[in-house]
Scaffold this active site. Structure first.
Site, PDB file in Angstrom:
ATOM      1  N   SER A 117       0.821  -1.209   0.000  1.00  0.00           N
ATOM      2  CA  SER A 117       0.000   0.000   0.000  1.00  0.00           C
ATOM      3  C   SER A 117       0.853   1.256   0.000  1.00  0.00           C
ATOM      4  O   SER A 117       1.910   1.312   0.653  1.00  0.00           O
ATOM      5  CB  SER A 117      -0.865  -0.019   1.267  1.00  0.00           C
ATOM      6  OG  SER A 117      -1.405   1.235   1.509  1.00  0.00           O
ATOM      7  N   TYR A 141      -2.226  -0.550  10.637  1.00  0.00           N
ATOM      8  CA  TYR A 141      -2.503  -1.173   9.329  1.00  0.00           C
ATOM      9  C   TYR A 141      -1.327  -0.949   8.376  1.00  0.00           C
ATOM     10  O   TYR A 141      -0.792  -1.906   7.780  1.00  0.00           O
ATOM     11  CB  TYR A 141      -3.792  -0.591   8.711  1.00  0.00           C
ATOM     12  CG  TYR A 141      -3.893  -0.906   7.234  1.00  0.00           C
ATOM     13  CD1 TYR A 141      -4.214  -2.190   6.803  1.00  0.00           C
ATOM     14  CD2 TYR A 141      -3.619   0.065   6.266  1.00  0.00           C
ATOM     15  CE1 TYR A 141      -4.265  -2.498   5.449  1.00  0.00           C
ATOM     16  CE2 TYR A 141      -3.676  -0.228   4.915  1.00  0.00           C
ATOM     17  CZ  TYR A 141      -3.993  -1.509   4.508  1.00  0.00           C
ATOM     18  OH  TYR A 141      -4.036  -1.814   3.167  1.00  0.00           O
ATOM     19  N   LYS A 145       1.586  -3.616   6.692  1.00  0.00           N
ATOM     20  CA  LYS A 145       1.954  -3.791   5.272  1.00  0.00           C
ATOM     21  C   LYS A 145       3.474  -3.673   5.115  1.00  0.00           C
ATOM     22  O   LYS A 145       4.108  -4.449   4.401  1.00  0.00           O
ATOM     23  CB  LYS A 145       1.246  -2.722   4.429  1.00  0.00           C
ATOM     24  CG  LYS A 145      -0.246  -2.943   4.314  1.00  0.00           C
ATOM     25  CD  LYS A 145      -0.557  -4.002   3.282  1.00  0.00           C
ATOM     26  CE  LYS A 145      -1.605  -4.946   3.704  1.00  0.00           C
ATOM     27  NZ  LYS A 145      -1.905  -5.999   2.752  1.00  0.00           N
TER      28      LYS A 145
HETATM   29  N1  LIG Z   1      -8.780  -1.116  -0.873  1.00  0.00           N
HETATM   30  C1  LIG Z   1      -7.720  -0.294  -0.839  1.00  0.00           C
HETATM   31  O1  LIG Z   1      -7.884   0.932  -0.915  1.00  0.00           O
HETATM   32  C2  LIG Z   1      -6.320  -0.853  -0.726  1.00  0.00           C
HETATM   33  C3  LIG Z   1      -5.231   0.018  -0.895  1.00  0.00           C
HETATM   34  C4  LIG Z   1      -3.940  -0.497  -0.767  1.00  0.00           C
HETATM   35  C5  LIG Z   1      -3.739  -1.858  -0.523  1.00  0.00           C
HETATM   36  N2  LIG Z   1      -4.827  -2.658  -0.352  1.00  0.00           N
HETATM   37  C6  LIG Z   1      -4.587  -4.082  -0.054  1.00  0.00           C
HETATM   38  O2  LIG Z   1      -5.263  -4.872  -1.020  1.00  0.00           O
HETATM   39  C7  LIG Z   1      -5.695  -6.099  -0.438  1.00  0.00           C
HETATM   40  C8  LIG Z   1      -7.169  -6.324  -0.744  1.00  0.00           C
HETATM   41  O3  LIG Z   1      -7.924  -5.235  -0.236  1.00  0.00           O
HETATM   42  P1  LIG Z   1      -9.498  -5.123  -0.473  1.00  0.00           P
HETATM   43  O4  LIG Z   1      -9.827  -3.679  -0.554  1.00  0.00           O
HETATM   44  O5  LIG Z   1      -9.899  -6.020  -1.582  1.00  0.00           O
HETATM   45  O6  LIG Z   1     -10.025  -5.661   0.941  1.00  0.00           O
HETATM   46  P2  LIG Z   1     -11.234  -6.686   1.242  1.00  0.00           P
HETATM   47  O7  LIG Z   1     -11.465  -6.619   2.723  1.00  0.00           O
HETATM   48  O8  LIG Z   1     -12.375  -6.441   0.326  1.00  0.00           O
HETATM   49  O9  LIG Z   1     -10.564  -8.090   0.878  1.00  0.00           O
HETATM   50  C9  LIG Z   1      -9.735  -8.808   1.753  1.00  0.00           C
HETATM   51  C10 LIG Z   1     -10.171 -10.269   1.678  1.00  0.00           C
HETATM   52  O10 LIG Z   1      -9.284 -11.049   2.479  1.00  0.00           O
HETATM   53  C11 LIG Z   1     -10.064 -11.989   3.236  1.00  0.00           C
HETATM   54  N3  LIG Z   1      -9.240 -12.326   4.414  1.00  0.00           N
HETATM   55  C12 LIG Z   1      -8.825 -11.498   5.388  1.00  0.00           C
HETATM   56  N4  LIG Z   1      -8.019 -12.158   6.260  1.00  0.00           N
HETATM   57  C13 LIG Z   1      -7.921 -13.442   5.796  1.00  0.00           C
HETATM   58  C14 LIG Z   1      -7.213 -14.593   6.231  1.00  0.00           C
HETATM   59  N5  LIG Z   1      -6.420 -14.565   7.327  1.00  0.00           N
HETATM   60  N6  LIG Z   1      -7.316 -15.734   5.503  1.00  0.00           N
HETATM   61  C15 LIG Z   1      -8.097 -15.789   4.402  1.00  0.00           C
HETATM   62  N7  LIG Z   1      -8.795 -14.715   3.932  1.00  0.00           N
HETATM   63  C16 LIG Z   1      -8.704 -13.560   4.631  1.00  0.00           C
HETATM   64  C17 LIG Z   1     -11.359 -11.270   3.540  1.00  0.00           C
HETATM   65  O11 LIG Z   1     -12.446 -12.125   3.817  1.00  0.00           O
HETATM   66  C18 LIG Z   1     -11.586 -10.483   2.232  1.00  0.00           C
HETATM   67  O12 LIG Z   1     -12.357 -11.221   1.305  1.00  0.00           O
HETATM   68  C19 LIG Z   1      -5.365  -5.998   1.056  1.00  0.00           C
HETATM   69  O13 LIG Z   1      -4.166  -6.697   1.294  1.00  0.00           O
HETATM   70  C20 LIG Z   1      -5.161  -4.518   1.275  1.00  0.00           C
HETATM   71  O14 LIG Z   1      -4.278  -4.254   2.341  1.00  0.00           O
HETATM   72  C21 LIG Z   1      -6.115  -2.204  -0.461  1.00  0.00           C
END
Ligand SMILES: NC(=O)c1ccc[n+]([C@@H]2O[C@H](COP(=O)([O-])OP(=O)(O)OC[C@H]3O[C@@H](n4cnc5c(N)ncnc54)[C@H](O)[C@@H]3O)[C@@H](O)[C@H]2O)c1
Length: 348
Positions: A117, A141, A145
């Protein structure tokens, strides 16, 4: 290619699964459904479980020995929640990732793409960040990362390690799959677009701009908003070009020692006020806006230097902010129906 996708029921993971399928790849989803909806796994090979469950990960690879890479999205992602419950965030994001990486290494897997991120970067005076820019993660958070990146870097760099990792540092994803298969699934998301949609639909009296005294061109925070579909395509590029990216990096700079962090943004900063104006242009309903104070923990922001993604992955963003906003509104109109339809199909 068959690919393990952890967190494949989530917003970004499920959208990447669609992009993988469009490109001829087969995702195998591992998700605990702690936040993501089961609806987004329909029609896909899906294992419900935790990435830290070594036995389950081993079973997945035994049942799908052709898996050639892992895309690791699974994480908890809510910044204020991470401030309130840091131990949970370190356990779920850092410790669980370590277990997963170790299992992958023990299984002889060689390719991991990790969802990192832009929140790990400090906000520099000119707002532009390269992969070498100073880091200053401001929340548990963001630190989870950064720590996971550091772990992955060390595991990949260890003597004799067969593992190689690409950490894609996402900037600010916006919008939905252009074919509206998936998108943001929460009815009241706390991020900026959720608040814009809520204000435009009258569920909030007005959209509040939080902070108007930053050192940006109009005083409001600056971010690099990337269409989630462009982000999804960056994963396809990272997968298809995984080995080539390491070869190119080694040919043009210092030995990456098995680990490459790569920014994924548009390369352009957009202020909150500019985003609000762009949203007003695509929204069918008028938006009332008011200026408010800064929120604690927010920074002036940053935008991505994406030279590395262009050079190593042959990837470049193709969509405008207006297109991302329009796809978000189109998705909002079908969201409840899409989640319901998928559930109804599952129940038959
Ligand atoms: N959305 C953003 O703005 C953003 C920005 C930068 C980075 N990210 C990163 O992208 C990734 C996805 O983000 P997102 O927005 O799709 O979030 P999200 O919450 O929609 O998706 C995360 C998924 O991971 C699953 N999960 C969580 N812990 C788990 C575990 N221990 N075992 C199995 N499944 C598990 C959840 O059920 C969920 O479906 C994350 O790693 C997040 O840190 C997101």
């Amino acid at each position: 290619m068959k690919v393990l996708v952890t967190g494949g029921a989530g917003y970004i993971g499920s959208t990447v699964c669609s992009a993988l399928e469009d490109a001829g790849h087969t995702p195998v989803v591992l998700d605990s459904l702690v936040t993501g909806p089961e609806a987004f796994t329909r029609g896909r090979v899906f294992y419900r479980g935790d990435v830290a469950d070594e036995g389950l990960v081993r079973r997945i690879f035994a049942e799908h020995p052709e898996i050639a890479a892992t895309l690791h999205f699974a994480a908890l992602i809510v910044v204020p929640e991470s401030v309130a419950h840091p131990a949970r965030y370190y356990r779920e994001n850092v410790v669980a990732s370590l277990t997963l990486f170790e299992t992958l290494q023990a299984l002889g897997q060689t390719r991991v793409v990790f969802s990192s991120s832009a929140s790990i970067y400090a906000s520099p005076a000119d707002f532009r960040v390269t992969e070498a820019s100073p880091l200053q993660p401001l929340s548990p958070y963001a630190r989870s990362k950064r720590m996971t990146e550091e772990m992955l870097e060390d595991l990949c760099g260890a003597p004799g390690s067969g593992l190689r990792g690409i950490a894609l540092r996402y900037f600010n994803p916006l919008g939905a799959d252009p074919r509206l298969r998936t998108g943001p699934y929460l009815a009241e998301p706390s991020h900026i677009l959720g608040r814009l949609v809520a204000a435009s639909q009258g569920r909030q009296a007005a959209f509040e701009i939080t902070g108007t005294d930053y050192a940006t061109r109009d005083g409001t925070g600056l971010r690099d908003y990337i269409h989630v579909w462009d982000l999804a395509l960056a994963h396809v590029a990272a997968l298809d070009g995984f080995d080539a990216a390491f070869a190119r990096a080694a040919a043009t700079g210092p030995d990456p020692r098995g680990y490459l962090p790569i920014n994924v943004g548009t390369g352009r900063g957009v202020t909150v006020r500019e985003l609000v104006t762009a949203f007003g242009e695509v929204s069918p309903t008028p938006l009332s806006v008011r200026d408010g104070p800064r929120r604690p923990g927010d920074s002036a922001g940053a935008y991505a230097d994406i030279t590395r993604a262009r050079e190593l992955l042959d990837w470049a963003p193709r969509h405008t902010t207006a297109e991302a906003l329009a796809s978000a509104l189109a998705w909002e109109a079908v969201r409840a129906e899409r989640l319901k339809q998928a559930t109804a199909r599952a129940e038959r």
